[in-house]
Design a protein around this motif. Structure first.
Motif, short mmCIF file in Angstrom:
data_model
loop_
_atom_site.label_atom_id
_atom_site.label_comp_id
_atom_site.label_asym_id
_atom_site.label_seq_id
_atom_site.Cartn_x
_atom_site.Cartn_y
_atom_site.Cartn_z
N UNK A 265 0.83 -1.20 0.00
CA UNK A 265 0.00 0.00 0.00
C UNK A 265 0.87 1.26 0.00
N UNK A 266 0.47 2.25 -0.76
CA UNK A 266 1.12 3.56 -0.70
C UNK A 266 0.66 4.26 0.58
N UNK A 267 1.58 4.64 1.41
CA UNK A 267 1.23 5.25 2.70
C UNK A 267 1.01 6.75 2.54
N UNK A 268 -0.12 7.24 3.05
CA UNK A 268 -0.42 8.66 3.02
C UNK A 268 0.08 9.29 4.32
N UNK A 269 1.30 9.80 4.26
CA UNK A 269 1.93 10.35 5.46
C UNK A 269 1.38 11.73 5.78
N UNK A 270 1.26 12.02 7.05
CA UNK A 270 0.90 13.37 7.48
C UNK A 270 2.13 14.27 7.35
N UNK A 271 1.92 15.57 7.37
CA UNK A 271 2.99 16.53 7.12
C UNK A 271 4.17 16.31 8.06
N UNK A 272 5.34 16.15 7.47
CA UNK A 272 6.60 16.01 8.21
C UNK A 272 6.62 14.79 9.12
N UNK A 273 5.84 13.76 8.80
CA UNK A 273 5.79 12.56 9.66
C UNK A 273 6.19 11.29 8.91
N UNK A 274 6.80 11.41 7.75
CA UNK A 274 7.19 10.24 6.96
C UNK A 274 8.35 9.54 7.67
N UNK A 275 8.08 8.35 8.20
CA UNK A 275 9.09 7.61 8.96
C UNK A 275 10.14 6.97 8.06
N UNK A 276 9.88 6.91 6.77
CA UNK A 276 10.83 6.29 5.85
C UNK A 276 11.82 7.31 5.29
N UNK A 277 11.75 8.55 5.76
CA UNK A 277 12.66 9.59 5.29
C UNK A 277 13.10 10.46 6.44
N UNK A 278 14.28 11.02 6.30
CA UNK A 278 14.75 12.04 7.24
C UNK A 278 15.14 13.27 6.42
N UNK A 279 15.04 14.42 7.05
CA UNK A 279 15.37 15.67 6.37
C UNK A 279 16.67 16.22 6.95
N UNK A 280 17.64 16.37 6.08
CA UNK A 280 18.93 16.93 6.49
C UNK A 280 18.94 18.41 6.17
N UNK A 281 19.18 19.22 7.18
CA UNK A 281 19.16 20.68 7.03
C UNK A 281 20.58 21.21 7.05
N UNK A 282 20.92 21.97 6.03
CA UNK A 282 22.25 22.57 5.96
C UNK A 282 22.13 24.06 5.65
N UNK A 283 23.11 24.82 6.16
CA UNK A 283 23.19 26.24 5.85
C UNK A 283 24.22 26.44 4.74
N UNK A 284 23.85 27.22 3.75
CA UNK A 284 24.75 27.49 2.63
C UNK A 284 24.91 29.00 2.47
N UNK A 285 26.18 29.44 2.46
CA UNK A 285 26.47 30.87 2.34
C UNK A 285 26.86 31.22 0.91
N UNK A 286 26.24 32.27 0.37
CA UNK A 286 26.56 32.75 -0.96
C UNK A 286 27.83 33.60 -0.87
#
Length: 352
Positions: A265-286
């Motif tokens: 089944x395709x899982x309908x994840x709630x916002x920012x709750x997908x357990x099969x993914x993680x979000x990596x946050x990085x800062x980038x300077x111009x």
């Protein structure tokens, strides 16, 4: 059609499944108490050998399936050996082939009747599973007869009796508890092979798992379906998640049903709750403007819920074209083997 994991007939009281018919020596029969996922050899060990085509086939049911499919087209093609035998011997060999054709017909009938018998007894188990589900959810309480039968089954275990006594001494607190909380999460975590797939992030979602059901496919293609039922939770909208394993429509060359593919089944994840993914946050300077911006990168994560996105074996065309290298095949081998094994363990061990 490609051939995959053989499902031998049941004999000697031990249910034979694809789980105990892998070519891989690391797998054991479903009757064992340990998960049947092949051990990983340590670096420098005797098992740490260079992969050869033969070893890859021996340990890779998906690849072996595709190769067997290719080879099955060669069955009956001449190598020149038979043609050089005396005419009388050639005639007798053809007669043996005719006998084998009849054997294959009976074997096909045998496998179909076994499947029909499994379906028949599934209806006998169904009321027990419904009763179990009602007690777990708190919709019903066990009868005195059920409790007595359960206590009799554990009468030889003094430790269990001591634990029962402790629980009975705490009636006031336990009266507020409905059913058996986290029953299915606990069941899954007590199977080592499945427990290894459950992360800390998964546990909260699996606390809302209320039942796991088995259903046989009713259409022309044989197979089975696992249905996971969930209560409301903070992670996804689905009330049910399904995983379906399909057998091939025809019995394999060896006379057994073989797996073809699995779908989830395709899982309908709630916002920012997908357990099969993680979000990596990085800062980038111009470097030109010296301004900083935030970049978010989505990375696949280990999760039990990846079970509902099963891997697909490579096509024969991609193998022939060399589009899949050995490392990819090895990784796919591990995923397919684990996927089929977990499906069989759920069907043959967890649900019963």
């Amino acid at each position: 059609m490609s051939s995959s994991l053989n499902i031998p007939s049941k004999a000697n009281g031990v249910p034979q499944t694809p789980a105990n018919s892998f070519a891989s020596p690391g797998l054991t029969a479903p009757g064992s108490t340990q998960p049947t996922v092949e051990d990983v050899a340590e670096e420098g060990s005797e098992d740490d050998e260079e992969q050869t085509p033969a070893s890859m086939l021996a340990n890779n049911p998906a690849l072996a399936a595709l190769v067997q499919s290719k080879l099955s087209g060669l069955v009956g093609k001449s190598s020149g050996y038979v043609e050089n035998l005396p005419a009388a011997v050639r005639t007798r060999i053809n007669g043996l082939k005719g006998v084998q054709v009849e054997h294959a017909k009976i074997e096909t009938q045998f496998q179909l009747e076994i499947l029909a018998l499994e379906k028949k007894f599934a209806t006998k188990y169904a009321p027990l599973y419904s009763r179990r589900s009602a007690i777990i959810s708190g919709e019903a309480e066990p009868t005195a007869e059920e409790i007595a039968a359960g206590e009799a089954a554990d009468s030889d275990d003094e430790d269990d009796e001591a634990r029962v006594s402790e629980i009975e001494d705490d009636d006031d607190e336990s009266a507020a508890i409905k059913g058996i909380p986290q029953f299915w999460l606990t069941a899954l975590q007590n199977h080592q092979g499945i427990a290894d797939l459950i992360t800390e992030r998964d546990e909260e979602a699996l606390e809302s798992l209320t039942d796991i059901k088995l259903a046989y496919l009713e259409d022309a293609q044989p197979g089975f379906k696992l249905v996971f039922k969930f209560g409301p939770n903070a992670f996804f909208e689905n009330a049910e998640l399904e995983k379906t394993y399909y057998y091939q429509e025809e019995v394999g060359y060896g006379g057994d049903f073989v797996y073809e593919r699995a779908e989830g089944t395709a899982i309908t994840w709630k916002a920012d709750q997908d357990l099969t993914k993680t979000v990596e946050v990085k800062k980038q300077r111009n470097k030109t403007t010296n301004k900083t911006r935030i970049i978010k990168k989505v990375i696949p994560a280990d999760s039990f819920f990846n079970f509902f996105s099963p891997p697909s074996p490579p096509t024969m065309e991609s193998l022939e074209a060399g589009d899949v290298d050995e490392e990819e095949l090895e990784a796919l081998d591990e995923r397919l083997e684990l996927d089929y094994q977990i499906g069989e363990d759920l069907k043959e061990r967890i649900i019963p």
